[in-house]
Design a protein around this motif. Sequence first.
Motif, PDB file in Angstrom:
ATOM      1  N   UNK A  19       0.904  -1.173  -0.055  1.00  0.00           N
ATOM      2  CA  UNK A  19       0.030   0.115  -0.175  1.00  0.00           C
ATOM      3  C   UNK A  19       0.779   1.065  -0.030  1.00  0.00           C
ATOM      4  N   UNK A  20       2.109   1.170   0.056  1.00  0.00           N
ATOM      5  CA  UNK A  20       2.998   2.248  -0.144  1.00  0.00           C
ATOM      6  C   UNK A  20       2.848   2.933  -1.389  1.00  0.00           C
ATOM      7  N   UNK A  21       2.111   2.256  -2.394  1.00  0.00           N
ATOM      8  CA  UNK A  21       1.880   2.997  -3.710  1.00  0.00           C
ATOM      9  C   UNK A  21       0.673   3.988  -3.496  1.00  0.00           C
ATOM     10  N   UNK A  22       0.174   4.259  -2.346  1.00  0.00           N
ATOM     11  CA  UNK A  22      -1.204   4.898  -2.106  1.00  0.00           C
ATOM     12  C   UNK A  22      -0.536   6.024  -1.399  1.00  0.00           C
ATOM     13  N   UNK A  23      -1.530   7.045  -1.326  1.00  0.00           N
ATOM     14  CA  UNK A  23      -1.065   8.094  -0.479  1.00  0.00           C
ATOM     15  C   UNK A  23      -1.526   8.120   1.006  1.00  0.00           C
ATOM     16  N   UNK A  24      -2.059   6.945   1.444  1.00  0.00           N
ATOM     17  CA  UNK A  24      -2.591   6.855   2.693  1.00  0.00           C
ATOM     18  C   UNK A  24      -1.383   6.852   3.657  1.00  0.00           C
ATOM     19  N   UNK A  34     -10.568  11.400   9.544  1.00  0.00           N
ATOM     20  CA  UNK A  34      -9.300  10.772   9.613  1.00  0.00           C
ATOM     21  C   UNK A  34      -8.141  11.990   9.640  1.00  0.00           C
ATOM     22  N   UNK A  35      -8.765  13.178   9.029  1.00  0.00           N
ATOM     23  CA  UNK A  35      -7.932  14.108   8.942  1.00  0.00           C
ATOM     24  C   UNK A  35      -7.479  14.976  10.193  1.00  0.00           C
ATOM     25  N   UNK A  36      -8.665  14.632  10.961  1.00  0.00           N
ATOM     26  CA  UNK A  36      -8.724  15.450  12.194  1.00  0.00           C
ATOM     27  C   UNK A  36      -8.595  14.624  13.663  1.00  0.00           C
ATOM     28  N   UNK A  37      -7.367  14.407  14.058  1.00  0.00           N
ATOM     29  CA  UNK A  37      -6.816  13.394  15.065  1.00  0.00           C
ATOM     30  C   UNK A  37      -7.672  14.177  16.517  1.00  0.00           C
ATOM     31  N   UNK A  38      -7.928  13.227  17.352  1.00  0.00           N
ATOM     32  CA  UNK A  38      -8.248  13.315  18.754  1.00  0.00           C
ATOM     33  C   UNK A  38      -7.274  13.943  19.602  1.00  0.00           C
ATOM     34  N   UNK A  39      -6.081  13.653  19.432  1.00  0.00           N
ATOM     35  CA  UNK A  39      -5.067  14.157  20.138  1.00  0.00           C
ATOM     36  C   UNK A  39      -4.313  15.206  19.502  1.00  0.00           C
ATOM     37  N   UNK A  40      -3.742  16.220  20.208  1.00  0.00           N
ATOM     38  CA  UNK A  40      -3.035  17.262  19.328  1.00  0.00           C
ATOM     39  C   UNK A  40      -1.949  16.860  18.449  1.00  0.00           C
ATOM     40  N   UNK A  41      -2.295  16.837  17.166  1.00  0.00           N
ATOM     41  CA  UNK A  41      -1.472  16.271  16.223  1.00  0.00           C
ATOM     42  C   UNK A  41      -1.595  17.211  14.737  1.00  0.00           C
ATOM     43  N   UNK A  42      -1.270  16.754  13.723  1.00  0.00           N
ATOM     44  CA  UNK A  42      -1.109  17.482  12.731  1.00  0.00           C
ATOM     45  C   UNK A  42      -2.532  17.204  11.837  1.00  0.00           C
ATOM     46  N   UNK A  43      -2.975  18.250  11.182  1.00  0.00           N
ATOM     47  CA  UNK A  43      -4.306  18.095  10.432  1.00  0.00           C
ATOM     48  C   UNK A  43      -3.744  17.501   9.241  1.00  0.00           C
ATOM     49  N   UNK A  44      -4.429  16.411   8.825  1.00  0.00           N
ATOM     50  CA  UNK A  44      -4.150  15.679   7.690  1.00  0.00           C
ATOM     51  C   UNK A  44      -4.431  16.189   6.381  1.00  0.00           C
ATOM     52  N   UNK A  45      -3.739  15.450   5.506  1.00  0.00           N
ATOM     53  CA  UNK A  45      -4.090  15.939   3.986  1.00  0.00           C
ATOM     54  C   UNK A  45      -4.011  14.557   3.222  1.00  0.00           C
ATOM     55  N   UNK A  46      -4.743  14.290   2.328  1.00  0.00           N
ATOM     56  CA  UNK A  46      -4.677  13.137   1.612  1.00  0.00           C
ATOM     57  C   UNK A  46      -4.952  13.454  -0.077  1.00  0.00           C
ATOM     58  N   UNK A  47      -3.932  12.895  -0.760  1.00  0.00           N
ATOM     59  CA  UNK A  47      -4.182  13.252  -2.284  1.00  0.00           C
ATOM     60  C   UNK A  47      -3.782  11.751  -2.879  1.00  0.00           C
ATOM     61  N   UNK A  48      -5.007  11.122  -3.348  1.00  0.00           N
ATOM     62  CA  UNK A  48      -4.807   9.845  -4.058  1.00  0.00           C
ATOM     63  C   UNK A  48      -3.788   9.680  -5.160  1.00  0.00           C
ATOM     64  N   UNK A  49      -2.973   8.817  -5.130  1.00  0.00           N
ATOM     65  CA  UNK A  49      -2.035   8.584  -6.272  1.00  0.00           C
ATOM     66  C   UNK A  49      -2.677   8.132  -7.473  1.00  0.00           C
TER      67      UNK A  49
END
Lengths: 70, 427, 417
Positions: free
Chosen positions: B45-50, B374-389
């Motif tokens: 799954x490394x070929x995805x942007x997940x 999934x872009x907004x974690x419960x704990x202080x973390x980074x706001x996610x991003x996702x762009x499909x490959x």
Amino acid sequence: MSLPPIGMVVLLVILLMPVYVTLAAWLFAEPRDFRTAGIGIVYMAAIAVAMIASTAALGVGFWLIGSLPF
Amino acid sequence: MAARTDYSLDHLRGISKRYLVVVAALVVGALLTLEAIIHQVQQGLATTDLAQQGTQAGATWGLYIGTFEWFAGMAVGTLAITGYIRFNELDAYEMVARIANIWAFICGISAAWLIVIDLGTPHRVLIVLSRWHETVMHSPLAWDVTFVTTLLVFTVTMVVLSLRLDFLQMDDDLPVHTYAVKRVVSLGATDAEIPKLESMRKWLGLGLIVLAFTAGMIPGLLMGVVGGQPGYFGSERGMVFLAGGLVTGAALVTLTAGLLRLRYSWRDKLSNSVMRGLGQALTLFGFVWLVVLFNDVVTVVTDMAPFFEQRIGDAMIAGELAPFFWLSVLLVAAPTIVLAAAKYRLGVRLQSLAAASVLLGVWVKSNLTVVEPLLFPNLPGFTGSYSPTLVEWVITLGAIVIAALLFVLAIKIVPLARVYKTEVSAE
Amino acid sequence: MPTDTSAPLDFDEAWETDAEERLGTVEYDTELGKRLGRDAQRLAAGELSEAEFHERYHEEVIAEFGVDDRLETWTSGGSESAWPNTDSADGAAAGGGGGGGGSGPTPGVPGGDPSRRSMLKTAGVLGAAAVGLSGLEGMAGNVVAQDDEEDDGDVQMGMVIDTDDCIACLQCVEACSEENNNTADALWMFVHRYVEDDYRDTEEYLPRPCQHCSDAPCEAACPVVARYQREDDGIVLTDYDACIGCRYCEVACPYGVNYLQWGEPHELEEFDDLHDIDEPRESADGLHTGGNPPKGVMGKCTFCVHRQDSDDEELQGTTACEEICPVDVIHFGNIEDEESAPRQYLEELDEDASTFRLLEDRGTEPNIVYVGNEPSPDSTPVEGPRTVEDMDRDLTRQRTGRSPVQYPAIGGDDDGS
């Protein structure tokens, strides 16, 4: 008294309800004809076996793809 | 456009150039998809942007699961439509029932293989079966597997049963490949069983309806019941999914019926009133979807919503996800309102376009539903991003191409309705 | 009622009444339960051999519950099992430290079958049977605790992490990745950096390993029973040979501790060279559970399970992150044991010291206790390195082709509050 596991309820009450409805009606609804109903049930069972078997085959297929020498 | 004609089995016979071109194009798409699948299975799954949500600022699930939800929804919707027509014995809609029935199976299959592709170790899918007896007690994903299997079994059974009945009432004048289908579904069939078969088809129709409205919620609610992410705790998750399924199911059948009518002009089986009936169903479910969506969103935009839910709400209404969100609303709302205003008399072309728009709109929202929390974690973390490959896009669009290919092949083999025997047999 | 360990066990009327009351609340055979409970304590006290005990009840248990799951717990010597009394007998043989390892004392029992707490929760009627058995556990457990001072029943590995002292040196992250041979983006130990939305604006740190929840949502979510909590010591593990990589555990976990092995893992030999640990990827259950997972399989902090199962006593009861921490923030051990490092640390805290468990309202029963102030939901993440390597370089995400990490503005109003 404790409740049974949630999955038991989901399986027996929700997931299998259409199976109960269908089988009961096939067997007991008018006109009654156990031969035709029986054939229907045999078809359904065969299809179920085929579906589960093809899922397994899918796994084997992916195993083969994964081990191709590319 | 051809003149007004009645349904015949001509679509099963001969292969036109046009048909060949369509099939060839779809096969090319399917092969490309297969290549992408092989590439991904070998590379992982490394070929995805997940990526892991939060700490790596990614999304755990993406396009495959979003498209899975969309296909599973359409499977549920078409299942419900098949069941409704069969249970109420609406003979005028018999072709619609067959179309919906075939789609229910194809959508179920597409959903199933998309989910397997999304596994880190797809070849271990067998383990899901071997441990099912244990996991079905607690894992909603195991319920989902059970549901999809039941759906496939029920849809194929309905195809078999209704074909068996149709063949009993039709002439033997079939092309050889269709005759082969007849042989398979007609084992031990006699004219004497027609009344019982009609009864069984009716009750199996009820079974399909029950399946759609009970277990049919599971692909949606599995996120709500154990989901640890903000936005996955909505108790309406199953309903949102069901509403999406009904509208996309209606849209898919409407679009297909529209295209078939444009191609073959079967005015008896796809009459104006049948087409309007489909438009009416599409409009009704379109409004239901919009109402449910409003309820879904209103919970996350009010001040009383938990903090993380609010962040998702904000991102959807006015933030980074807003373009996707409003696009999906527009793609569903506009055709729904136009259809209603025109009282479902848009004409076949425009109605088909409306259906396509709805399909796309719900697809966009299906992806949002899976990705956004999934872009907004419960704990202080980074706001996610996702762009499909590219791999993800090819496999996702390829899933749609393969589904279309399967349908185009199916209608070369399976009669879509009965052509009555010239001499009605005495009963 | 303190019991003299040398005296034969005495089951008086009060015990009977109590037992009947407890067992009466479940739908299983009260009489069988009573006899089982009584003899289980005799077994614990050494009045009854295991073989005798097993022979006496095997058929009855099967008749009542459909299965005799005691065999499972038997082989592992699971101290968390519904039969804590087997622990004192088995524990002595296995030498403690959660060694057990499939070489149970009962002959003819298939080895290598993992003993899992979840088994009691699942498999049909067992879900309800567990209730009946845990009733017994309560009864028998009291006596065992009094009987055996060294081993007071449960072993639950856990941590106390003092966030007040953390300086975000990221040594724990580094040590963890090295110990487990993890790929760069799998940060089983992660240090959150954040500021609270208040006047202070001081940067705060929160080291976050897996919380090893006692009611782990990831375990319930798993569609293949690959995720399980170990009987021996309550460590939550992943069976690498069963995991299908669906990532449902990751979605179910509110802490974000799961890391899928997206591509090929590092070579295993490398792992062996770096560490002098026998079969580092094996746990006592004979399963693949430690170290970096294979491709497509979910990994997460294992509480250095290979150390816990190691033959080297120096390594047992330690983790890489705990060992390296220069400011002694992490305290690892059996949190059921009052003498353990984490419990001792809590003991010595000021009375008004603030402690919390992360997202406790989710009901996951995490086994990490934090000392310090809990991050509020509207705390803002802060830009900073996530690994020691990061400290010397540009802060972009490590997987190729990814867009840069987005940091919300501190105190910005895009947070919806």
